[in-house]
Design an enzyme around this catalytic site. Structure first.
Site, mmCIF file in Angstrom:
data_model
loop_
_atom_site.group_PDB
_atom_site.id
_atom_site.type_symbol
_atom_site.label_atom_id
_atom_site.label_comp_id
_atom_site.label_asym_id
_atom_site.label_seq_id
_atom_site.Cartn_x
_atom_site.Cartn_y
_atom_site.Cartn_z
ATOM 1 N N LYS A 276 23.435 54.165 13.117
ATOM 2 C CA LYS A 276 24.566 54.177 12.183
ATOM 3 C C LYS A 276 24.271 55.223 11.114
ATOM 4 C CE LYS A 276 25.687 49.339 12.923
ATOM 5 N NZ LYS A 276 25.428 47.957 12.499
ATOM 6 N N ARG B 179 26.936 38.103 6.455
ATOM 7 C CA ARG B 179 27.897 38.272 5.364
ATOM 8 C C ARG B 179 29.327 37.960 5.798
ATOM 9 N NH1 ARG B 179 29.381 44.432 5.008
ATOM 10 N NH2 ARG B 179 29.250 45.034 7.160
ATOM 11 N N GLU C 126 22.014 42.445 20.602
ATOM 12 C CA GLU C 126 21.652 43.304 19.491
ATOM 13 C C GLU C 126 20.898 42.498 18.435
ATOM 14 O OE1 GLU C 126 25.080 45.782 18.630
ATOM 15 O OE2 GLU C 126 24.431 45.936 16.557
ATOM 16 N N LYS D 243 29.773 38.221 17.550
ATOM 17 C CA LYS D 243 28.794 37.926 16.509
ATOM 18 C C LYS D 243 28.283 36.503 16.741
ATOM 19 C CE LYS D 243 28.938 41.715 14.014
ATOM 20 N NZ LYS D 243 27.743 42.556 13.828
ATOM 21 N N ASP E 119 19.097 47.185 15.946
ATOM 22 C CA ASP E 119 20.071 47.691 14.978
ATOM 23 C C ASP E 119 19.438 47.704 13.578
ATOM 24 O OD1 ASP E 119 22.181 48.435 13.422
ATOM 25 O OD2 ASP E 119 23.461 46.726 13.872
ATOM 26 N N ASP F 17 25.690 40.165 19.217
ATOM 27 C CA ASP F 17 24.967 40.671 18.048
ATOM 28 C C ASP F 17 24.561 39.499 17.184
ATOM 29 O OD1 ASP F 17 23.882 41.998 15.935
ATOM 30 O OD2 ASP F 17 25.652 43.221 15.474
ATOM 31 N N LYS G 220 32.173 42.634 21.375
ATOM 32 C CA LYS G 220 30.886 42.382 20.723
ATOM 33 C C LYS G 220 31.017 41.081 19.948
ATOM 34 C CE LYS G 220 28.286 44.669 17.212
ATOM 35 N NZ LYS G 220 27.573 45.907 16.884
ATOM 36 N N ASP H 50 30.590 51.668 18.936
ATOM 37 C CA ASP H 50 31.054 50.465 18.237
ATOM 38 C C ASP H 50 31.624 50.920 16.890
ATOM 39 O OD1 ASP H 50 31.319 47.809 17.312
ATOM 40 O OD2 ASP H 50 29.284 47.816 16.526
ATOM 41 N N ASP I 60 34.716 49.995 15.703
ATOM 42 C CA ASP I 60 35.965 49.229 15.656
ATOM 43 C C ASP I 60 36.449 48.924 14.244
ATOM 44 O OD1 ASP I 60 33.928 47.519 15.063
ATOM 45 O OD2 ASP I 60 34.761 45.826 16.155
ATOM 46 N N THR J 86 34.711 43.934 17.752
ATOM 47 C CA THR J 86 33.882 42.829 17.265
ATOM 48 C C THR J 86 34.692 41.556 17.131
ATOM 49 O OG1 THR J 86 32.513 44.371 16.043
ATOM 50 C CG2 THR J 86 32.412 42.075 15.352
HETATM 51 MG MG MG Z 1 24.570 45.034 14.669
#
Ligand code: MG
Length: 362
Positions: free
Chosen positions: A267, A24, A218, A162, A243, A190, A160, A320, A322, A135
């Site tokens: 989470k 996204r 991840e 992406k 995750d 990730d 981290k 994480d 952030d 991130t």
């Molecule tokens: Mg993740």
């Protein structure tokens, strides 16, 4: 301390920079805020972001679940009877984990306010501070390199990245960033489910062969593909973290029984709040598997709840959270105190949140 009413509000906070993952692209946090009022005049704070690409929830669904099912179930219940409140909250409707998480954290806020203790102490009190990573959104390699260097200068010790849109380019992203930030920076990847199983194995092995020293990867493959995740884990040396595969305590148990993941990313918005997160940490602890506490794009209300949980539990070794740094504004008074990359908790009872400005009625 009986629940008298649940009020829903909307909060809108712009991001400093567009947030991009394999799933996204987002420009602002548009979240639902929950205020639980009790018969003795206390207010508990909670929050849920709509993360439809991951939890399937929108602001409309979160609000409908709370208004039509959760509020009727828990109104009149005494928050000091936590187990009874959770029985009603967790069982009044299937799914809707972010909606449940928002109410769950407000209940814990009230419970620990009534006891006069900060939430992290009630949950275990292992530490009073946590260090977050930062991130780096998925973009062209040059832009990610510049973002990584800037994060390095701000004092972060873990990035981290992406990845997961184009495997060839992902290797280039990691190579450039490792070269730019040096050896001491921890780099986490990730993929947000973006790779096929064989592609993940190939890509991770390539990164290993190049000596780019990745701390963990991840969610390399699709959320429901536990077998695929296990295949990746069994065929690379790099540590694999679940995750999107991990929502419930049942998922945690299955992943660990299958030995499909080396680490778990908890989470609150995926598992329905602190109550179920504690069940996941208990399972992880039993298996000797460490956890990360992550978040969605949330404001300091729910991030503070997550920070309390992360500080409380020994088995949560990575953080994480952030989103607090990616947002351009902080409308929340109280909660954790931020000195990048550290979040500190003080001795205020509950979450320690005193006010939220700019909330809109819905
Ligand atoms: Mg993740």
């Amino acid at each position: 301390m009986k629940i008298e009413s649940i009020q829903l509000k909307h909060i809108s906070i712009p991001l400093k920079k567009t947030f991009k993952t394999a799933l996204r692209t987002v420009d602002s946090a548009e979240d639902t805020v929950v205020l639980i009022h009790t018969d003795d005049g206390y207010t508990g704070f909670g929050e849920a972001p709509p993360t439809k690409a991951i939890t399937g929830e929108t602001n409309e669904s979160i609000r409908a679940a709370i208004r039509d099912y959760i509020a009727p179930a828990v109104t009149g219940a005494d928050v000091t009877n936590l187990e009874a409140v959770q029985e009603k909250l967790q069982n009044c409707i299937e799914g809707n984990f972010s909606a449940k998480a928002a109410v769950d954290m407000a209940v814990y806020d009230l419970l620990t306010k009534s006891m006069g203790v900060p939430l992290y102490k009630y949950l275990g009190g292992y530490r009073n501070k946590v260090e977050t990573d930062i991130t780096i959104s998925i973009n062209e390699p040059e832009e990610m390199e510049a973002d990584a260097v800037s994060a390095c200068r701000k004092g972060f010790s873990a990035l981290k990245l992406k990845v997961g849109i184009d495997a060839e380019k992902d290797v280039e992203r990691v190579r450039r960033i490792r070269n730019a930030v040096g050896d001491r920076m921890k780099i986490r990847l990730d993929a947000n489910q973006g790779w096929e199983v064989d592609e993940a194995i190939r890509t991770i092995r390539k990164i290993e062969d190049m000596g780019l020293d990745i701390e963990l990867v991840e969610q390399p493959v699709k959320a429901r593909d536990f077998e695929g995740m296990k295949k990746v884990k069994d065929n690379v040396n790099t540590v694999i973290m679940a995750d999107e595969s991990l929502f419930s305590p049942q998922d945690a148990l299955k992943l660990l029984q299958m030995q499909a993941a080396d680490l778990l990313n908890i989470k609150l918005m995926k598992c329905g709040g602190i109550y179920n997160a504690l069940r996941i940490t208990a399972i992880a602890e039993t298996y000797g598997v460490e956890c990360m506490l992550g978040s969605m794009l949330e404001s300091k209300i729910s991030l503070t709840a997550a920070a309390h949980l992360a500080a409380a539990k020994r088995i949560i070794t990575r953080v994480d959270l952030d989103a607090a740094i990616l947002l351009a504004e902080d409308p929340v008074s109280g909660g954790f105190h931020k000195e990048v990359p550290w979040f500190y908790l003080d001795e205020s009872p509950g979450l320690g949140i005193t006010d939220v400005i700019g909330m809109k009625d819905i």
